[in-house]
Design an enzyme around this catalytic site. Structure first.
Site, PDB file in Angstrom:
ATOM      1  N   ASN A   9       0.870  -1.177   0.000  1.00 32.72           N
ATOM      2  CA  ASN A   9       0.000   0.000   0.000  1.00 32.72           C
ATOM      3  C   ASN A   9       0.908   1.228   0.000  1.00 32.72           C
ATOM      4  O   ASN A   9       1.522   1.539   1.017  1.00 32.72           O
ATOM      5  CB  ASN A   9      -0.887  -0.018   1.261  1.00 32.72           C
ATOM      6  N   LYS A  11      -0.009   4.229  -0.243  1.00 36.90           N
ATOM      7  CA  LYS A  11      -0.700   5.400   0.325  1.00 36.90           C
ATOM      8  C   LYS A  11      -0.513   6.610  -0.598  1.00 36.90           C
ATOM      9  O   LYS A  11      -0.520   6.452  -1.817  1.00 36.90           O
ATOM     10  CB  LYS A  11      -0.195   5.672   1.745  1.00 36.90           C
ATOM     11  N   HIS A  93      -9.544   0.996   4.882  1.00 35.65           N
ATOM     12  CA  HIS A  93      -8.274   1.177   5.600  1.00 35.65           C
ATOM     13  C   HIS A  93      -8.527   2.125   6.777  1.00 35.65           C
ATOM     14  O   HIS A  93      -9.325   3.060   6.675  1.00 35.65           O
ATOM     15  CB  HIS A  93      -7.222   1.763   4.648  1.00 35.65           C
ATOM     16  N   GLU A  95      -6.961   4.526   7.859  1.00 30.04           N
ATOM     17  CA  GLU A  95      -6.742   5.942   7.552  1.00 30.04           C
ATOM     18  C   GLU A  95      -7.961   6.531   6.846  1.00 30.04           C
ATOM     19  O   GLU A  95      -8.285   7.713   7.017  1.00 30.04           O
ATOM     20  CB  GLU A  95      -5.460   6.099   6.716  1.00 30.04           C
ATOM     21  N   GLU A 163      -5.435  -5.157  10.632  1.00 31.91           N
ATOM     22  CA  GLU A 163      -4.414  -4.127  10.822  1.00 31.91           C
ATOM     23  C   GLU A 163      -4.700  -3.354  12.109  1.00 31.91           C
ATOM     24  O   GLU A 163      -5.494  -2.390  12.099  1.00 31.91           O
ATOM     25  CB  GLU A 163      -4.435  -3.149   9.644  1.00 31.91           C
ATOM     26  N   GLY A 169       2.300   2.142  10.681  1.00 31.85           N
ATOM     27  CA  GLY A 169       3.226   3.255  10.536  1.00 31.85           C
ATOM     28  C   GLY A 169       3.941   3.642  11.816  1.00 31.85           C
ATOM     29  O   GLY A 169       4.580   4.697  11.881  1.00 31.85           O
ATOM     30  N   SER A 209       3.294  -2.309  10.256  1.00 33.97           N
ATOM     31  CA  SER A 209       4.753  -2.280  10.459  1.00 33.97           C
ATOM     32  C   SER A 209       5.435  -3.604  10.119  1.00 33.97           C
ATOM     33  O   SER A 209       6.394  -4.000  10.783  1.00 33.97           O
ATOM     34  CB  SER A 209       5.092  -1.845  11.889  1.00 33.97           C
TER      35      SER A 209
END
Ligand code: PEP
Length: 249
Positions: A9, A11, A93, A95, A163, A169, A209
């Site tokens: 991904n 992003k 996701h 985010e 996730e 991250g 991560s």
């Protein structure tokens, strides 16, 4: 029975010049023993898809709209992603859930739109640190799974990515015990809802991560069928060792 999947991904990272990373991944993995997918910014999907046309590496997107077309300025329909050369799309996701207030009902509608357009939907689930600390992880994950995954899900068109929000991250990964607990829970819940054949065929990815130095230990966990990789998918130097660890698992 489930083919492993290494998904990246990017992003909101990457320009045309960065597509040379795809050449390097293809050169390092001429005949991959796992499915390979890179979910790129929408601007890169078409040139990337053309670039990987003769290789098993597939190109995906990071979101789609739930409608097929219409007055939705700035959004992209699943069919348009397919037209540009995508074969999969990340949905829900954390985010997007946080930045765009996407709830699980919206994620489910997007997954249905993706499936109708012929895209694989990579549906993301994950608890926050506060939810984990309060002991609510399985309750949160179970509710997200039930509400985000459409009744039409199958192993061919649906992938689930667990996730934990606190691991994305941050450089902090879930322990193998935590991953095993959630993946075992997800597998049992999918089988209870869809039956052994379909529930047993839907791939479960871990994300958060994943790096070259921790990938092997994660891939050794039962019911981990691969990874959704953010930062470490941006370069072939980082992504290729993760693919190699998955192939060896
Ligand atoms: C992600 O973007 O889904 C992700 C897991 O990111 P990272 O690997 O950078 O934590």
């Amino acid at each position: 029975m489930r083919r492993k999947l290494a998904a990246g991904n990017w992003k909101m990272n990457g320009r045309l010049a960065d597509l040379d990373q795809l050449d390097r991944i293809m050169a390092a993995c001429p005949a991959p023993a796992a499915d390979l997918l890179l979910c790129l910014p929408a601007t890169l999907i078409h040139p990337a898809a053309a670039r990987v046309a003769d290789h098993a590496l597939r190109i995906g997107a990071q979101d789609c709209h739930q409608a097929g077309a219409g007055a939705h300025t700035g959004d992209i329909a699943a069919g348009q992603l397919m037209d540009a050369g995508a074969s999969a799309v990340i949905l829900g996701h954390s985010e997007r859930r946080a930045d765009h207030q996407e709830d699980s009902a919206t994620v489910r509608a997007k997954a249905e739109a993706a499936q109708a357009a012929g895209l694989i939907g990579v549906i993301c689930l994950g608890e926050t640190l506060a939810e984990r600390d309060a002991g609510h992880t399985l309750e949160v994950i179970g509710a997200q799974l039930d509400a985000s995954v459409p009744d039409s899900a199958t192993g061919a068109v649906t992938v689930i990515a667990y996730e934990p929000v606190w691991a994305i991250g941050t450089g902090r990964i879930a322990t193998t015990e935590q991953i095993a607990e959630v993946h075992g829970f997800l597998r049992a819940r999918l089988i209870a809802r869809f039956g052994a054949a379909t529930g047993g065929a839907i791939r479960l990815l871990y994300g958060g991560s994943v790096k070259p130095d921790n990938a092997a230990q994660i891939f050794a966990v039962t019911d981990v069928d691969g990874a959704l990789v953010g930062g470490a998918s941006l370069t072939a130097d980082d992504f290729c060792p993760i693919i190699a660890a998955l192939e060896a698992s």
